[in-house]
Design a protein around this motif. Structure first.
Motif, PDB file in Angstrom:
ATOM      1  N   LEU A  61       0.541  -0.808   0.163  1.00 17.80           N
ATOM      2  CA  LEU A  61      -0.359  -0.505  -0.144  1.00 17.80           C
ATOM      3  C   LEU A  61       0.742   0.953  -0.252  1.00 17.80           C
ATOM      4  O   LEU A  61       1.158   2.548  -0.494  1.00 17.80           O
ATOM      5  N   LYS A  62       1.635   0.937   0.636  1.00 16.94           N
ATOM      6  CA  LYS A  62       2.971   2.156   0.687  1.00 16.94           C
ATOM      7  C   LYS A  62       3.319   2.994  -0.230  1.00 16.94           C
ATOM      8  O   LYS A  62       3.677   3.916  -0.681  1.00 16.94           O
ATOM      9  N   GLY A  63       3.972   1.660  -1.262  1.00 17.79           N
ATOM     10  CA  GLY A  63       4.229   1.834  -2.461  1.00 17.79           C
ATOM     11  C   GLY A  63       3.323   2.852  -3.772  1.00 17.79           C
ATOM     12  O   GLY A  63       3.560   2.909  -4.950  1.00 17.79           O
ATOM     13  N   ILE A  64       2.351   2.108  -2.821  1.00 20.30           N
ATOM     14  CA  ILE A  64       1.159   2.217  -3.981  1.00 20.30           C
ATOM     15  C   ILE A  64       0.413   3.955  -3.642  1.00 20.30           C
ATOM     16  O   ILE A  64       0.319   5.227  -4.484  1.00 20.30           O
ATOM     17  N   THR A  65       0.319   4.650  -2.450  1.00 15.69           N
ATOM     18  CA  THR A  65      -0.294   5.936  -2.475  1.00 15.69           C
ATOM     19  C   THR A  65      -0.287   6.545  -0.577  1.00 15.69           C
ATOM     20  O   THR A  65       0.753   5.371  -0.269  1.00 15.69           O
ATOM     21  N   ASP A  66       0.528   7.235  -0.604  1.00 16.58           N
ATOM     22  CA  ASP A  66       0.928   8.368   0.619  1.00 16.58           C
ATOM     23  C   ASP A  66      -0.908   8.392   1.832  1.00 16.58           C
ATOM     24  O   ASP A  66      -0.724   8.556   2.873  1.00 16.58           O
TER      25      ASP A  66
END
Length: 282
Positions: free
Chosen positions: A19-24
């Protein structure tokens, strides 16, 4: 080699790192996987001491810190695709909020494949659709869940034009009327990618929570979901990682052996404890 190749080719979201690699956007909660969830979807009611129930209470707490100055009152909960558990998340979150003393309204706005009333054992003869087309006032289709402060508006009849109804002025009027009576309104919406209903609802709500089912949604699809909501100026409040591996979503699992037992084993365990307590009392 086959395992490594499968891992490389697997583009699904499985963890917080994905998830962290997709959105903040903030992760508001992590709900651990439970193979018995279909048999007991309302876990906060049937087993309030379970670690999974505690995860929903943590989600409730995290919601209060989203915007301290301007708390969102009307929240849409959706997912990218079907099967990610957004309805289960919606119902359990609503119950925990009601348990905290809030007067809360849960709206079943999935007008295509409604599940909320079925899970909660409520009457589905009339509901939101009837209110939107003017057949009944919205307060006439409200149903109280037990003796709690949780009230539910079912989907009602399945209409041929769900998106148009959910984006209509009548929907805004319904939300305004309910907003006068309730502390919080939680809306269970369809998944974003198959239909536009949730995106339409994001324009009339204060914010959206997106449920990501671990191992069920592709990273590109999840990214597209966020972009679809924000393209209509919808506000993504945060993300819930559902069906998370125990190491990701269940920080209390090492303290609770009972949670890993089948439902019938939990029942037998509770009976044994009750018997032991009675003997200790004597």
């Amino acid at each position: 080699a086959a395992g490594i190749l499968r891992e490389i080719l697997d583009r699904s979201i499985k963890s917080l790192d994905d998830l962290k690699g997709i959105t903040d956007k903030p992760v508001l909660g992590q709900i651990s996987f439970d193979m018995y969830s279909p048999k007991r979807p309302l876990i906060v009611e049937v087993d309030p001491r379970a670690p999974r129930s505690e995860s929903f209470r943590a989600l409730r707490t995290n919601l209060t810190f989203i915007d301290a100055a301007e708390q969102p009152k009307t929240i849409v909960i959706t997912s990218s695709v079907t099967g990610e558990g957004k309805s289960t998340v919606t119902m359990n979150l609503a119950m925990t909020m009601a348990q905290a003393g809030m007067r809360l309204c849960l709206i079943e706005a999935d007008l295509r494949r409604p599940k909320v009333l079925e899970y909660m054992g409520l009457d589905g003869s009339v509901g939101l659709t009837d209110a939107l087309i003017g057949n009944a006032p919205i307060f006439d289709v409200l149903q109280q869940y037990g003796d709690t402060s949780l009230w539910v508006v079912g989907a009602g009849s399945i209409p041929p034009n769900p998106s148009e109804l959910l984006g209509s002025p009548a929907m805004r009027t319904v939300l305004a009327e309910l907003g006068e009576e309730f502390d919080q309104i939680i809306i269970d919406a369809p998944p974003v990618l198959p239909v536009t209903d949730a995106v339409v609802l994001s324009t009339v709500a204060d914010g959206v929570i997106v449920v990501a089912g671990s191992g069920l949604v592709e990273r590109d699809d999840f990214k597209h979901t966020l972009e679809s909501i924000e393209s209509v100026t919808g506000k993504v409040l945060g993300i819930v990682l559902n069906r998370a591996p125990r190491s990701e979503g269940d920080p209390y699992s090492r303290y609770s052996y009972a949670y890993s037992l089948p439902e019938e084993e939990v029942t037998r365990r509770d009976r044994r404890r009750a018997g032991q307590s009675e003997r200790d009392g004597r």
